[in-house]
Design a protein around this motif. Structure first.
Motif, PDB file in Angstrom:
ATOM      1  N   UNK A   1      33.180  55.241  30.015  1.00 46.73           N
ATOM      2  CA  UNK A   1      34.087  54.178  29.534  1.00 46.73           C
ATOM      3  C   UNK A   1      35.530  54.471  30.004  1.00 46.73           C
ATOM      4  N   UNK A   2      35.931  55.744  29.878  1.00 46.09           N
ATOM      5  CA  UNK A   2      37.270  56.150  30.347  1.00 46.09           C
ATOM      6  C   UNK A   2      37.418  55.816  31.829  1.00 46.09           C
ATOM      7  N   UNK A   3      36.393  56.139  32.591  1.00 47.60           N
ATOM      8  CA  UNK A   3      36.401  55.889  34.033  1.00 47.60           C
ATOM      9  C   UNK A   3      36.571  54.395  34.334  1.00 47.60           C
ATOM     10  N   UNK A   4      35.801  53.557  33.642  1.00 45.11           N
ATOM     11  CA  UNK A   4      35.861  52.109  33.884  1.00 45.11           C
ATOM     12  C   UNK A   4      37.252  51.560  33.524  1.00 45.11           C
ATOM     13  N   UNK A   5      37.799  52.023  32.393  1.00 45.68           N
ATOM     14  CA  UNK A   5      39.139  51.555  31.964  1.00 45.68           C
ATOM     15  C   UNK A   5      40.195  51.951  33.010  1.00 45.68           C
ATOM     16  N   UNK A   6      40.141  53.209  33.459  1.00 46.63           N
ATOM     17  CA  UNK A   6      41.119  53.697  34.443  1.00 46.63           C
ATOM     18  C   UNK A   6      40.989  52.922  35.759  1.00 46.63           C
ATOM     19  N   UNK A   7      39.738  52.693  36.172  1.00 49.56           N
ATOM     20  CA  UNK A   7      39.496  51.930  37.406  1.00 49.56           C
ATOM     21  C   UNK A   7      40.090  50.536  37.294  1.00 49.56           C
ATOM     22  N   UNK A   8      39.840  49.903  36.156  1.00 49.57           N
ATOM     23  CA  UNK A   8      40.298  48.531  35.924  1.00 49.57           C
ATOM     24  C   UNK A   8      41.825  48.461  35.874  1.00 49.57           C
ATOM     25  N   UNK A   9      42.440  49.399  35.152  1.00 45.01           N
ATOM     26  CA  UNK A   9      43.903  49.412  35.009  1.00 45.01           C
ATOM     27  C   UNK A   9      44.579  49.646  36.354  1.00 45.01           C
ATOM     28  N   UNK A  10      44.095  50.658  37.110  1.00 51.71           N
ATOM     29  CA  UNK A  10      44.743  50.994  38.378  1.00 51.71           C
ATOM     30  C   UNK A  10      44.496  49.911  39.426  1.00 51.71           C
ATOM     31  N   UNK A  11      43.389  49.216  39.321  1.00 48.43           N
ATOM     32  CA  UNK A  11      43.083  48.106  40.223  1.00 48.43           C
ATOM     33  C   UNK A  11      44.104  46.996  40.000  1.00 48.43           C
ATOM     34  N   UNK A  12      44.404  46.713  38.736  1.00 49.94           N
ATOM     35  CA  UNK A  12      45.368  45.676  38.392  1.00 49.94           C
ATOM     36  C   UNK A  12      46.767  46.032  38.892  1.00 49.94           C
ATOM     37  N   UNK A  13      47.099  47.318  38.794  1.00 48.95           N
ATOM     38  CA  UNK A  13      48.425  47.762  39.263  1.00 48.95           C
ATOM     39  C   UNK A  13      48.558  47.526  40.753  1.00 48.95           C
TER      40      UNK A  13
END
Lengths: 111, 225
Positions: free
Chosen positions: A96-108
């Motif tokens: 879950x941490x991985x997916x959140x980080x991926x999603x957040x950094x993708x948006x950035x």
């Protein structure tokens, strides 16, 4: 009577002490006599991805997920239901941490 | 002092042990192959060999101390009196490589500076990820007798597994990750890095020993162990 690993090592200190001392001395020698020559490369994280059916997966998380699924299945087939479910929920946190980080950094990056 | 033992009674007293061994074998072979392909042989040695040696000693001491044992495996190695299955040692090396790279991947997305603080963050996350997976794996392992914790052990337990075991997982992965990353990022030659990764095991091992010992003492003082 059973002991902790620390107690075991302390009881056998004359076995571990010489090994430890040899290691420490050789490490210091290796660090002092060696000239530094390599310039460390920067790590590229992008190459750790593979594409399956047009979806990009990180290889390490795919391996983690594979282990999680197999262990979870073994736990369930062992009729060890409650601990397996509780453990399974805890063990999915890294994913879950991985997916959140991926999603957040993708948006950035998009911005 | 060092011996190899072959067990004739495979999977005796255990359930689903063949599946567990198969899982470790697949994961280990894949990760070694991937590491060798991506980072080369020398770096693969740095990633896998030191943890194999460290856990061989720690696990052997753990079995010799009488806290737990491993029934039903095929090949056992012993260095300080306790027989440890070869596959368990290989599993530790796969664990370190996997969790180190998971931690590195996540931390590098949120903290890009390549400094000592990043190494600590990566290692802490690697340790936490390791504990998360072990909270699933260890109770199932104990239930299926892949390894057996002595029932007389006191203290807080998570489905019959002592809490100190999970702290041990964190401490081991944390400090081995720090050592691996420091050596990997140093400016020594590749050959020198291999030698350093092996010789520095005594320093990493002593640190693990002292920190884990202090935690055990704190648990004893608090009446939790």
């Amino acid at each position: 009577m059973e002991k902790t690993v620390v107690q075991f090592i302390l009881e056998n200190i004359f076995l571990f002490l010489p090994i430890g001392l040899v290691g420490i001395v050789s490490t210091l020698i290796l660090m002092l006599i060696s000239k530094k020559e390599n310039i460390p490369r920067s790590e590229t994280m992008e190459s750790n991805y593979i594409t399956i059916y047009h979806v990009r997966f990180n290889i390490y998380f795919l391996v983690y997920l594979f282990i999680w699924i197999i262990i979870l299945l073994i736990g369930l087939f062992s009729n060890f239901i409650i601990p397996t479910i509780i453990g399974g929920i805890i063990a999915i946190i890294p994913f879950i941490v991985f997916i959140i980080i991926e999603y957040k950094t993708k948006n950035v990056k998009v911005r | 002092m060092f011996f190899i033992e072959i067990n004739q009674n495979f999977a005796e007293q255990t359930r689903f042990l063949a599946f567990f061994i198969g899982l470790i074998a697949i994961v280990w072979l894949f990760l070694v192959y991937y590491s060798n392909k991506k980072y080369g042989t020398k770096k693969t040695v740095i990633y896998f060999l030191p943890i194999i040696i460290a856990t061989l000693i720690i696990e052997s001491a753990g079995v010799a101390s009488g806290r737990y044992y491993y029934p039903g495996y095929i090949i056992y190695l012993s260095v300080v009196g306790g027989g440890v299955p070869l596959i368990i040692i290989l599993a530790w090396s796969a664990n370190l490589f996997l969790f180190l790279n998971l931690g590195r991947h996540v931390i590098s997305k949120i903290y890009q500076k390549r400094n000592k603080f990043q190494i600590i963050l990566i290692s802490a996350l690697a340790g936490l990820f390791g504990v998360c997976l072990d909270l699933l794996e260890d109770p199932i392992a104990h239930y299926n007798n892949w390894w057996i914790w002595e029932g007389t052990l006191e203290g807080i337990k998570f489905f019959e597994v002592p809490i100190l075991n999970f702290i041990g997982w964190f401490v081991l992965i944390f400090f081995m990750s720090i050592a691996t990353l420091l050596i990997e990022r140093s400016r020594y030659s590749e050959n020198r890095k291999i030698l350093l990764s092996l010789s520095s095991l005594s320093i990493t091992g002593t640190t693990i020993f002292v920190v884990h010992g202090l935690i055990v003492k704190l648990f004893e003082l608090a009446g939790l162990s």
